[in-house]
Design an enzyme around this catalytic site. Structure first.
Site, PDB file in Angstrom:
ATOM      1  CB  CYS A  62      -0.898  -0.009   1.228  1.00 27.69           C
ATOM      2  SG  CYS A  62      -1.904   1.464   1.384  1.00 27.69           S
ATOM      3  CB  CYS A 121     -11.382 -11.404  18.347  1.00 26.32           C
ATOM      4  SG  CYS A 121     -12.291 -10.639  19.693  1.00 26.32           S
ATOM      5  CB  CYS A 163      -1.937  -2.068   7.596  1.00 29.07           C
ATOM      6  SG  CYS A 163      -3.447  -2.342   6.646  1.00 29.07           S
ATOM      7  CB  CYS A 201      -7.155   2.036   1.600  1.00 28.68           C
ATOM      8  SG  CYS A 201      -7.397   0.726   2.799  1.00 28.68           S
ATOM      9  CG  PHE A 254     -21.007 -14.309  23.772  1.00 24.30           C
ATOM     10  CD1 PHE A 254     -21.034 -13.123  24.505  1.00 24.30           C
ATOM     11  CD2 PHE A 254     -20.681 -15.482  24.434  1.00 24.30           C
ATOM     12  CE1 PHE A 254     -20.724 -13.114  25.866  1.00 24.30           C
ATOM     13  CE2 PHE A 254     -20.376 -15.484  25.786  1.00 24.30           C
ATOM     14  CZ  PHE A 254     -20.400 -14.300  26.512  1.00 24.30           C
TER      15      PHE A 254
END
Ligand SMILES: C[S@@+](CC[C@H](N)C(=O)[O-])C[C@H]1O[C@@H](n2cnc3c(N)ncnc32)[C@H](O)[C@@H]1O
Length: 408
Positions: free
Chosen positions: A60, A365, A69, A144, A271
């Site tokens: 990028c 996560c 990033c 991007c 969840f």
């Protein structure tokens, strides 16, 4: 000062041993020798003396300035191995081995379908994009490589929104989600929407064909109800709803969960969000879906009732931190799917530990809370069968995973 980097830190910085403790340097990789100015515990004005063979040219054009990033300068294979290593280390800290399964699945470039950008009005116009690394400065990202082309096509609309309703003293946050009917945009931190601004915002939403525009929690324009496809169902997105960040990431997680629960006939999805796992699982199993956000359970309930061919889905709005499902409420289930937020599911894991549920599919996560909850389960007689790492957040330090536990 000359350093030799030993490892990547959790924020993606290179970490090297120094005389007074670890030295951190942005953009450096393990094995690299570099020189620079030591300021506190950070090496600045870095010059690489010996580059790593894993170093690649960032794809990028904004990689040097943009903080969106953190890890564009490493090969995909290095990053996949690093992410797997982060999970292995978290498990090792809990005394657990990591039976990794399959290669790490990395989302392709230009596939992020949901992102939050920042915007600010300036003297001459508007700044809109992602924050610079560790700074308030907003960096425009017209090239991007992360965002889906539909989100990229929406950048002029976001700029126009900042120009109209942003201020020079504060920053606005723009959460944009790709939906079947167009972009769903939610803005916070803007000017209060009086009647005139509301009309201008509605006009702008029309001009840029936004599906929906929500301003400080209030819907100011609705051209088409934003919907997402989940399995065989179409689910109406509540404003700002949680959605897996890429379709590829979601598919990888759903496939892992489906494989983990196997031929289960009765499943609870804890969840559950808007039904990312419940809806595909309901092709074969009856699902009890539990979630704390009433907007999400309502959206899932409606989608389940409108979709032909699904087994029964029951929904329950419930705070699973304060009121986790008790062991006797899980009697008769063949499997439980659990996908908590970053804090993990300490209370629910304790109840699962006391249950007789044969199989648990856990999605996480956060490797640290995953490992903590995995230990609770394994100490109660569950076996950690496998862990699948999913690189949903390409070029970032974020790690996503799915895992299977079974009662021994
Ligand atoms: C990582 S998301 C997963 C959502 C869903 N499984 C998916 O893949 O789209 C975590 C979900 O937990 C919900 N949540 C957060 N805290 C909660 C709580 N205390 N009780 C119940 N649900 C909660 C959030 O609303 C969110 O939908």
């Amino acid at each position: 000062m000359r350093i030799t980097v030993e490892r990547l830190g959790h924020l993606g910085d290179g970490v090297a041993p120094g005389p007074d403790g670890p030295i951190f340097a942005a953009g450096l990789l393990p094995g690299e020798v570099a020189e620079g100015e030591l300021r506190g515990d950070r090496l600045e004005e870095v010059r690489i003396v010996t580059p790593s063979p894993d170093r690649v040219r960032p794809p990028c054009a904004h990689a040097r300035s943009c903080g969106g990033c953190q890890l564009q300068h490493v090969s995909d294979s290095f990053l996949a191995g690093w992410k797997q290593g982060v999970v292995a280390q978290a498990l090792a800290q809990q005394g657990l081995a990591a039976p990794f399964r399959g290669p790490v699945l990395t989302s392709p470039p230009a596939s992020r379908r949901r992102a939050t950008l920042s915007g600010r009005r300036t003297k001459g116009g508007v700044l809109m994009g992602f924050h610079a690394r560790g700074r308030d400065l907003v960096i425009p990202v017209p090239q991007c490589r992360l965002l889906h082309p539909d989100l990229m096509a929406g950048l002029p609309a976001l700029e126009a929104l900042v120009s109209l309703g942003g201020s020079r003293s504060a920053e606005v946050q723009l959460t944009v989600t790709r939906s079947l009917g167009g972009l769903d945009v939610a803005v916070s931190g803007g000017k209060p929407a009086d009647a005139a601004l509301r009309m201008d915002l509605a006009r702008l939403a029309e001009q840029f064909a936004l599906a929906r525009l929500t301003w400080e929690g209030e819907t100011v324009a609705l051209r088409a109800e934003p919907m997402v496809q989940v399995g065989a169902a179409r689910v109406a997105l509540p404003p700002g709803a949680f959605l897996q960040a890429t379709e590829a990431g979601e598919s990888a997680l759903v496939a892992a969960v489906q494989e983990a629960v196997g031929p289960a006939r009765r499943v609870a999805d804890l969840f559950c969000g808007l039904g990312t796992f419940s809806l595909p699982l309901a092709a074969r199993a009856e699902v009890h879906a539990v979630e704390g956000d009433a907007g999400l359970t309502a959206a899932l309930d409606r989608a389940a009732r409108l979709t032909p061919g699904l087994k029964r889905i029951t929904v329950e709005t419930r705070d699973l931190f304060r009121r986790p499902l008790e062991a006797d409420e899980m009697k008769g289930l063949d499997a439980v799917v659990i996908d908590p937020p970053r804090a993990g599911a300490e209370a629910q894991a304790a109840r699962l530990a006391a249950s007789t549920v044969p199989v648990i599919a856990m999605v996480s996560c956060n490797p640290a809370t995953f490992a903590r909850d995995a230990r609770t389960l394994t100490e109660a007689g569950y076996r950690l069968d496998w862990v699948q790492v999913v690189d949903q957040f390409r070029w970032s330090v974020h790690v996503e995973l799915a895992a299977r536990f079974s009662r021994q």
